[in-house]
Design an enzyme around this catalytic site. Structure first.
Site, PDB file in Angstrom:
ATOM      1  N   GLU A  18       0.826  -1.211   0.000  1.00  0.00           N
ATOM      2  CA  GLU A  18       0.000   0.000   0.000  1.00  0.00           C
ATOM      3  C   GLU A  18       0.863   1.265   0.000  1.00  0.00           C
ATOM      4  O   GLU A  18       0.797   2.094   0.919  1.00  0.00           O
ATOM      5  CB  GLU A  18      -0.950  -0.003   1.189  1.00  0.00           C
ATOM      6  CG  GLU A  18      -1.965  -1.133   1.106  1.00  0.00           C
ATOM      7  CD  GLU A  18      -3.063  -1.050   2.163  1.00  0.00           C
ATOM      8  OE1 GLU A  18      -2.846  -0.398   3.188  1.00  0.00           O
ATOM      9  OE2 GLU A  18      -4.138  -1.638   1.950  1.00  0.00           O
TER      10      GLU A  18
ATOM     11  N   GLU B 119      -5.484  -8.370  -1.133  1.00  0.00           N
ATOM     12  CA  GLU B 119      -6.189  -8.214   0.146  1.00  0.00           C
ATOM     13  C   GLU B 119      -7.649  -7.921  -0.116  1.00  0.00           C
ATOM     14  O   GLU B 119      -7.968  -7.071  -0.955  1.00  0.00           O
ATOM     15  CB  GLU B 119      -5.637  -7.036   0.968  1.00  0.00           C
ATOM     16  CG  GLU B 119      -4.336  -7.292   1.646  1.00  0.00           C
ATOM     17  CD  GLU B 119      -3.897  -6.122   2.532  1.00  0.00           C
ATOM     18  OE1 GLU B 119      -4.756  -5.468   3.157  1.00  0.00           O
ATOM     19  OE2 GLU B 119      -2.683  -5.866   2.565  1.00  0.00           O
TER      20      GLU B 119
HETATM   21  C1  BGP Z   1      -4.630  -2.908   4.827  1.00  0.00           C
HETATM   22  C2  BGP Z   1      -3.273  -3.328   5.305  1.00  0.00           C
HETATM   23  C3  BGP Z   1      -3.239  -4.558   6.128  1.00  0.00           C
HETATM   24  C4  BGP Z   1      -4.491  -4.880   6.894  1.00  0.00           C
HETATM   25  C5  BGP Z   1      -5.773  -4.444   6.242  1.00  0.00           C
HETATM   26  C6  BGP Z   1      -6.996  -4.483   7.108  1.00  0.00           C
HETATM   27  O1  BGP Z   1      -4.678  -1.543   4.675  1.00  0.00           O
HETATM   28  O2  BGP Z   1      -2.389  -3.550   4.234  1.00  0.00           O
HETATM   29  O3  BGP Z   1      -2.072  -4.546   6.871  1.00  0.00           O
HETATM   30  O4  BGP Z   1      -4.404  -4.703   8.217  1.00  0.00           O
HETATM   31  O5  BGP Z   1      -5.686  -3.182   5.678  1.00  0.00           O
HETATM   32  O6  BGP Z   1      -7.042  -3.358   7.919  1.00  0.00           O
HETATM   33  P1  BGP Z   1      -7.282  -3.393   9.472  1.00  0.00           P
HETATM   34  O7  BGP Z   1      -6.281  -4.348   9.999  1.00  0.00           O
HETATM   35  O8  BGP Z   1      -7.062  -2.013   9.921  1.00  0.00           O
HETATM   36  O9  BGP Z   1      -8.672  -3.853   9.661  1.00  0.00           O
END
Ligand code: BGP
Length: 474
Positions: free
Chosen positions: A179, A371
Site C-alpha cells: 500500500e 487483500e
Molecule cells: C490494509 C493493510 C493490512 C491490513 C488491512 C486491514 O490496509 O495492508 O495490513 O491490516 O488493511 O485493515 P485493518 O487491519 O485495519 O482492519
C-alpha cells in the site's frame, strides 16, 4: 469457467501483524513495534505523536502478534488443508538487517524465512512476498528520518539484493511496498516519517514518495537480473472514489482523489511522473529530488503486474462538512446506498468490480488482488464452533463481483488472497478482536490467551471455493 486454470487462490498476512517474537534471534526494533494499541495509536501511525520507545502505560500488539514465529508450521499446514495455491506474507526488514544500514545480514533472520518458504513448498504453496509491509528498522527512523532520506534507497537495494539472491528459486512473486500510497495518510507507519513543526508536509511526503518509487524500480531491476523468472508487482490501497452527486464539483474532486492514489502506480507501472502531478508539484514549488539516473531507472524498470487491496469504495463531496467518515485510513462521505461493517467500513462488492476494471483499463497489465476481507467480532460457542456466516456472505459477494470482472469484462487476473486467512492484529486499530480469519486464534486485545488455532465455518467454505476454482460459492 471464468478464472484461469492456474489462478492463485490463497490468503495474505504481514510480518508485524502476526509474527510476534519481536526481539528474538537478533531481530532489531522496528517502527511497527512501537505503535501502541488504544487512543494514541492513530496519532503515532500518522507521526503526529512521537513514541519511539516502549513505555509501561501502553500495550504493543506487534510484539506478540499471533506468534506465527513459533506456529508457522501449523499455520501453513492449515492453509494447505484449505488448498492454498499461494501464501502472501511479508518479511520483517529488521529480522534480516536489525539496524537496516549494516553491510551484512543477520543469518538467523534469513534462515527463518527460508524455513517458512520451504514449508510452503512442501505443500506446493507459492510464496508471494511483500518486501516491506509498513515496517522499517527503528534505527533508520532515528538516524536517518525514514524514507525522507535518500540514503534509504541504498539500504533497500542492499536488502533486496540479499533476499533475491538468498531465496532464488524459492520465491517468484514479489511486491516492493505494501500500500505505497498509504505514506500520504499514515507517514510514520508507511514510511517512518514524523513531519516536524514548520516543515512543508507536501514536500516531505513527496520526497519520501520519490525515494520509495526509485527504490521500487531498483528492486524490480535487481529481481530480474538475479532471476529472470522473478515477477515483481506494485501494491496500492485501492477502492474507487465515487462522487457523492453528479455535481461536476464532486466529480472533479473524485477524479483528483483517484489520481492521488493512482499517482504511485502510474509511476511504477508506466515509468514516469504523470503530467497532473508535475503541475501540482509546480504549484507547491516542489522539484522532484531526482539525482543520478533516477528517471531512467523509473522508466526502464516498471512492474510486471499490479496488485492492490480492496475493502471498499470511498465517496467524496466538494462540501467538506459531508466528509464525516474514515475508511481504511482515508476519509469518505456517507454513501446512502451501502451498508457498513461494525468498524464503519463501507461494504461494496460491485465497487470491487468497478475498481478492478478501472485499474485494468488504466494499466493493461495483469492484476493481483492481494487483500480483501471482512473484519468482524467472532463468537466462540460452547462447543468451540464459530459460525461466521457474515464473513462467508461478504467474501461470496466479492468473489462473485471479481468473477464478473473476469468473465464479463475481461480483466486479466492472476490471483486472489484474502486478508488475514488466520486472525491477526488489526493495522488500523491494533485490536485482535477485529478478526478476518478462516482460522480463529485464541488471543485477546491484551495478548492474553492460549494462541490455539481452530477452524471457523468459513474454513470449509473457502476450501470448497478453491477446490472448484471459484465455481462453488455456496
Ligand atoms: C490494509 C493493510 C493490512 C491490513 C488491512 C486491514 O490496509 O495492508 O495490513 O491490516 O488493511 O485493515 P485493518 O487491519 O485495519 O482492519
Amino acid at each position: 469457467m471464468s478464472f484461469r486454470s492456474d489462478f492463485l487462490w490463497g490468503g495474505a498476512t504481514a510480518a508485524n501483524q502476526c509474527e510476534g517474537a519481536f526481539d528474538l534471534d537478533g531481530r532489531g526494533l522496528a517502527n511497527v513495534d512501537v505503535i501502541p494499541w488504544g487512543e494514541d495509536r492513530w496519532m503515532v501511525v500518522t507521526g503526529e505523536k512521537k513514541m519511539f520507545e516502549f513505555d509501561e502505560t501502553h500495550i504493543y500488539p506487534a510484539t506478540h502478534g499471533i506468534d506465527f514465529y513459533h506456529h508457522y508450521k501449523e499455520d501453513i499446514a492449515l492453509f494447505a488443508e484449505m488448498g492454498f495455491k499461494v501464501y502472501r506474507m511479508s518479511l520483517a526488514w529488521s529480522r534480516i538487517f536489525p539496524n537496516g544500514d549494516e553491510a551484512e545480514p543477520n543469518e538467523a533472520g534469513l534462515s527463518f524465512y527460508e524455513d517458512v518458504f520451504r514449508e510452503c513448498h512442501k505443500y506446493r504453496i507459492e510464496p508471494l512476498v511483500t518486501i516491506t509491509h509498513f515496517d522499517i528498522p527503528m534505527h533508520l527512523v532515528q538516524a536517518y528520518g525514514g524514507w525522507r532520506n535518500r540514503a534509504m534507497i541504498d539500504f533497500y537495494k542492499n536488502l533486496t539484493r540479499t533476499i533475491f539472491e538468498r531465496y532464488q528459486g524459492l520465491v517468484h512473486y514479489w511486491l516492493t511496498f505494501n500500500e505505497i500510497n498509504v505514506l500520504l495518510h499514515a507517514p510514520f507507519m508507511g514510511a517512518g516519517i514524523c513531519v516536524e513543526e514548520g516543515e512543508d508536509r507536501f514536500k516531505v511526503l513527496y520526497t519520501a514518495a520519490h525515494h520509495e518509487l526509485v527504490a521500487s524500480a531498483w528492486a524490480t531491476k535487481i529481481a530480474h537480473e538475479v532471476d529472470p523468472e522473478n515477477k515483481v508487482g506494485c501494491m496500492m490501497n485501492a477502492g474507487t472514489f465515487y462522487p457523492q452527486s453528479c455535481n461536476p464539483k464532486d466529480v472533479l474532486l473524485a477524479q483528483q482523489k483517484n489520481r492521488e492514489n493512482y499517482f504511485f502506480v502510474d509511476v511504477q507501472s508506466r515509468g514516469y511522473y504523470p503530467s497532473y502531478v508535475l503541475k501540482e508539484f509546480e504549484r507547491h514549488g516542489f522539484e522532484i529530488p531526482s539525482q543520478d539516473d533516477d528517471l531512467r531507472i523509473l522508466r526502464e524498470h516498471t512492474v510486471d503486474f499490479v496488485s492492490f487491496s480492496y475493502y471498499s469504495t470511498k465517496t467524496v463531496s466538494a462540501d467538506p462538512s459531508k466528509m464525516t467518515g474514515t475508511n481504511n485510513l482515508m476519509s469518505t462521505a456517507e454513501n446512502p446506498y451501502l451498508k457498513t461493517t461494525e468498524w464503519g467500513w463501507i461494504v461494496d462488492p460491485l465497487g470491487f468490480r468497478i475498481t478492478l476494471n478501472e485499474i485494468y483499463d488504466r494499466y493493461q497489465k495483469p492484476l493481483f488482488v492481494v487483500e480483501n476481507g471482512l473484519g468482524a467480532k467472532d463468537e466462540v460457542r460452547e462447543d468451540g464452533t464459530i459460525e461466521d456466516d457474515y464473513r462467508i456472505d461478504y467474501l461470496r459477494d466479492h468473489i462473485k463481483a471479481m468473477k464478473d470482472a473476469v468473465e464479463i469484462d475481461g480483466v486479466d487476473l492472476l490471483g486472489y488472497t484474502t486478508w488475514g486467512p488466520i486472525d491477526l492484529v488489526s493495522a488500523s486499530s491494533g485490536e485482535m478482536s477485529k478478526r478476518y480469519g478462516f482460522i480463529y486464534v485464541d488471543c485477546d486485545d491484551f495478548g492474553n490467551g492460549s494462541y490455539a488455532r481452530s477452524r471457523k465455518k468459513s474454513f470449509t467454505w473457502y476450501k470448497n471455493v478453491i477446490q472448484s476454482n471459484g465455481e462453488n460459492l455456496d
